[in-house]
Motif scaffolding. Structure first.
Motif, PDB file in Angstrom:
ATOM      1  N   GLY A 256      41.960  17.826  72.219  1.00  0.00           N
ATOM      2  CA  GLY A 256      42.720  17.405  71.044  1.00  0.00           C
ATOM      3  C   GLY A 256      42.219  17.984  69.736  1.00  0.00           C
ATOM      4  N   LEU A 257      41.624  19.165  69.784  1.00  0.00           N
ATOM      5  CA  LEU A 257      41.082  19.779  68.562  1.00  0.00           C
ATOM      6  C   LEU A 257      42.177  20.495  67.783  1.00  0.00           C
ATOM      7  CD1 LEU A 257      37.817  21.326  70.068  1.00  0.00           C
ATOM      8  CD2 LEU A 257      38.010  19.242  68.690  1.00  0.00           C
ATOM      9  N   PRO A 258      42.155  20.401  66.461  1.00  0.00           N
ATOM     10  CA  PRO A 258      43.171  21.107  65.668  1.00  0.00           C
ATOM     11  C   PRO A 258      42.913  22.611  65.628  1.00  0.00           C
ATOM     12  CG  PRO A 258      41.601  19.979  64.225  1.00  0.00           C
ATOM     13  CD  PRO A 258      41.252  19.587  65.627  1.00  0.00           C
ATOM     14  N   ASP A 259      43.999  23.373  65.775  1.00  0.00           N
ATOM     15  CA  ASP A 259      43.926  24.835  65.644  1.00  0.00           C
ATOM     16  C   ASP A 259      42.831  25.407  66.548  1.00  0.00           C
ATOM     17  OD1 ASP A 259      44.544  27.354  64.701  1.00  0.00           O
ATOM     18  OD2 ASP A 259      43.494  27.137  62.797  1.00  0.00           O
ATOM     19  N   ALA A 260      42.902  25.079  67.823  1.00  0.00           N
ATOM     20  CA  ALA A 260      41.836  25.443  68.770  1.00  0.00           C
ATOM     21  C   ALA A 260      42.169  26.733  69.519  1.00  0.00           C
ATOM     22  CB  ALA A 260      41.605  24.312  69.757  1.00  0.00           C
ATOM     23  N   TRP A 261      41.170  27.597  69.651  1.00  0.00           N
ATOM     24  CA  TRP A 261      41.326  28.902  70.292  1.00  0.00           C
ATOM     25  C   TRP A 261      40.106  29.208  71.158  1.00  0.00           C
ATOM     26  CZ3 TRP A 261      45.461  32.343  69.204  1.00  0.00           C
ATOM     27  CH2 TRP A 261      46.339  31.924  68.192  1.00  0.00           C
ATOM     28  N   LEU A 262      40.327  29.943  72.219  1.00  0.00           N
ATOM     29  CA  LEU A 262      39.263  30.598  72.981  1.00  0.00           C
ATOM     30  C   LEU A 262      39.144  32.004  72.417  1.00  0.00           C
ATOM     31  CD1 LEU A 262      37.305  30.591  75.468  1.00  0.00           C
ATOM     32  CD2 LEU A 262      39.238  31.451  76.806  1.00  0.00           C
ATOM     33  N   VAL A 263      37.941  32.407  72.026  1.00  0.00           N
ATOM     34  CA  VAL A 263      37.833  33.635  71.230  1.00  0.00           C
ATOM     35  C   VAL A 263      36.724  34.566  71.732  1.00  0.00           C
ATOM     36  CG1 VAL A 263      38.624  32.373  69.182  1.00  0.00           C
ATOM     37  CG2 VAL A 263      36.176  32.667  69.546  1.00  0.00           C
ATOM     38  N   ALA A 264      36.849  35.794  71.271  1.00  0.00           N
ATOM     39  CA  ALA A 264      35.762  36.769  71.246  1.00  0.00           C
ATOM     40  C   ALA A 264      35.237  37.222  72.596  1.00  0.00           C
ATOM     41  CB  ALA A 264      34.633  36.263  70.351  1.00  0.00           C
ATOM     42  N   GLY A 265      33.895  37.149  72.743  1.00  0.00           N
ATOM     43  CA  GLY A 265      33.213  37.843  73.821  1.00  0.00           C
ATOM     44  C   GLY A 265      33.754  37.594  75.211  1.00  0.00           C
ATOM     45  N   CYS A 266      34.051  36.350  75.535  1.00  0.00           N
ATOM     46  CA  CYS A 266      34.500  36.058  76.890  1.00  0.00           C
ATOM     47  C   CYS A 266      35.829  36.732  77.201  1.00  0.00           C
ATOM     48  CB  CYS A 266      34.594  34.558  77.110  1.00  0.00           C
ATOM     49  SG  CYS A 266      35.776  33.718  76.041  1.00  0.00           S
ATOM     50  N   LEU A 267      36.570  37.110  76.172  1.00  0.00           N
ATOM     51  CA  LEU A 267      37.854  37.785  76.361  1.00  0.00           C
ATOM     52  C   LEU A 267      37.686  39.296  76.434  1.00  0.00           C
ATOM     53  CD1 LEU A 267      39.968  35.659  73.840  1.00  0.00           C
ATOM     54  CD2 LEU A 267      39.708  35.309  76.304  1.00  0.00           C
ATOM     55  N   PHE A 268      37.191  39.901  75.344  1.00  0.00           N
ATOM     56  CA  PHE A 268      37.116  41.363  75.342  1.00  0.00           C
ATOM     57  C   PHE A 268      36.053  41.882  76.303  1.00  0.00           C
ATOM     58  CE2 PHE A 268      34.340  40.296  71.672  1.00  0.00           C
ATOM     59  CZ  PHE A 268      33.196  41.020  71.969  1.00  0.00           C
ATOM     60  N   GLN A 269      35.007  41.103  76.541  1.00  0.00           N
ATOM     61  CA  GLN A 269      33.987  41.559  77.481  1.00  0.00           C
ATOM     62  C   GLN A 269      34.491  41.502  78.922  1.00  0.00           C
ATOM     63  OE1 GLN A 269      30.352  39.435  76.497  1.00  0.00           O
ATOM     64  NE2 GLN A 269      30.480  40.099  74.372  1.00  0.00           N
ATOM     65  N   THR A 270      35.396  40.586  79.229  1.00  0.00           N
ATOM     66  CA  THR A 270      36.044  40.585  80.540  1.00  0.00           C
ATOM     67  C   THR A 270      36.815  41.887  80.736  1.00  0.00           C
ATOM     68  OG1 THR A 270      36.238  38.170  80.642  1.00  0.00           O
ATOM     69  CG2 THR A 270      37.778  39.443  81.974  1.00  0.00           C
ATOM     70  N   VAL A 271      37.549  42.301  79.708  1.00  0.00           N
ATOM     71  CA  VAL A 271      38.304  43.551  79.771  1.00  0.00           C
ATOM     72  C   VAL A 271      37.357  44.741  79.953  1.00  0.00           C
ATOM     73  CG1 VAL A 271      39.756  45.121  78.410  1.00  0.00           C
ATOM     74  CG2 VAL A 271      40.272  42.671  78.476  1.00  0.00           C
ATOM     75  N   TRP A 272      36.266  44.759  79.193  1.00  0.00           N
ATOM     76  CA  TRP A 272      35.300  45.854  79.329  1.00  0.00           C
ATOM     77  C   TRP A 272      34.647  45.849  80.712  1.00  0.00           C
ATOM     78  CZ3 TRP A 272      32.408  45.274  73.965  1.00  0.00           C
ATOM     79  CH2 TRP A 272      33.252  45.747  72.951  1.00  0.00           C
ATOM     80  N   ASN A 273      34.403  44.667  81.272  1.00  0.00           N
ATOM     81  CA  ASN A 273      33.847  44.594  82.627  1.00  0.00           C
ATOM     82  C   ASN A 273      34.800  45.218  83.635  1.00  0.00           C
ATOM     83  OD1 ASN A 273      31.373  43.364  82.085  1.00  0.00           O
ATOM     84  ND2 ASN A 273      32.206  41.296  82.222  1.00  0.00           N
ATOM     85  N   LEU A 274      36.068  44.889  83.536  1.00  0.00           N
ATOM     86  CA  LEU A 274      37.042  45.440  84.478  1.00  0.00           C
ATOM     87  C   LEU A 274      37.116  46.955  84.337  1.00  0.00           C
ATOM     88  CD1 LEU A 274      39.830  42.731  84.107  1.00  0.00           C
ATOM     89  CD2 LEU A 274      38.272  43.045  86.046  1.00  0.00           C
TER      90      LEU A 274
END
Length: 200
Positions: free
Chosen positions: A32-50
Motif C-alpha cells: 500500500g505504498l504511494p507511488d511505488a516502483w521496483l527500480v534500478a539494478g535488479c532490472l537492468f542487471q538482469t538484462v545485462w546478465n542475459l
C-alpha cells in the motif's frame, strides 16, 4: 513497427525472467505504498546478465523499491516501511531495500558529499540515477486489461542494451559516476564508458 516499443516490450520480458523481480512486482501492491516502483539494478542487471549468458539473478547485490510519501519525512517512518518490506519478502534469499524518495535530499549530501535538490515523485528519483542507461523502473500492472507492468525509462533503452555508460546531467557527480561505472564493468566487462563525458 516502433523500435522503441519493441525495446520496451523486450526489456519488460527480460526483467521478468528474474523470478525475484516477478515476485516483488506481484506483492508490491500489498504494501500500500504511494507511488511505488521496483527500480534500478535488479532490472537492468538482469538484462545485462542475459546478454552475458549468465543466470538472470547473477551478480545482483540487492533489489530496490522506491516510493514517495511526503506526509512523513522521518527516518523512523522509512524504517517502519523497511521492516514491513523485509517481512513481506522474508521467504526470498535476497536483500530488498525501500527508500522514500520524498526524503532523499535530507541525507544525500551527508552520505555522498553533494547537495541534492528535493524530489517531487518516485519517477523524479529514477531520473537522477548516476548513469542514464540505468534509469529504469517498473510499477505493477493495475487496472482492467493491464497485464504488463508499467515501465518508466526517461532516457530510453538504447544505451542500456548497448552497454553505454555516461554521466547523468541531472546528477553530475563525476567521482560517484566513475566509481559506479567501474563497479559495473568489473561484473560486466563488455560495458563501455563514453570518455568524452569525463574530465580530461
Amino acid at each position: 513497427m516502433n523500435p522503441g516499443a519493441d525495446l520496451q516490450s523486450r526489456f519488460v520480458s527480460e526483467a521478468l525472467q528474474n523470478p525475484y523481480n516477478a515476485v516483488l512486482l506481484e506483492r508490491l501492491p500489498l504494501l500500500g505504498l504511494p507511488d511505488a516502483w521496483l527500480v534500478a539494478g535488479c532490472l537492468f542487471q538482469t538484462v545485462w546478465n542475459l546478454r552475458s549468458g549468465l543466470e538472470p539473478t547473477a551478480r545482483i547485490k540487492d533489489y530496490d523499491l522506491f516510493y514517495f510519501d511526503a506526509s512523513d519525512l522521518s527516518e523512523a517512518a522509512e524504517q517502519a516501511v523497511q521492516a514491513r518490506v523485509t517481512a513481506l519478502f522474508s521467504d526470498l534469499p535476497i536483500t530488498v531495500e525501500a527508500k522514500n524518495q520524498a526524503r532523499v535530499h535530507l541525507w544525500y549530501e551527508r552520505w555522498f558529499g553533494y547537495p541534492y535538490a528535493p524530489l517531487q515523485s518516485a519517477r523524479n528519483g529514477i531520473e537522477r540515477f548516476l548513469v542514464p542507461c540505468t534509469c529504469v523502473g517498473l510499477q505493477p500492472a493495475s487496472g482492467p486489461g493491464m497485464e504488463e507492468p508499467t515501465l518508466y525509462a526517461p532516457y530510453g533503452l538504447e544505451e542500456l542494451y548497448a552497454g553505454l555508460m555516461r554521466p547523468n546531467p541531472a546528477c553530475p557527480h563525476l567521482p560517484l559516476f566513475q566509481a559506479k561505472a567501474e563497479s559495473y564493468r568489473e561484473r560486466w566487462p563488455w560495458l563501455t564508458v563514453r570518455a568524452d563525458d569525463l574530465p580530461s
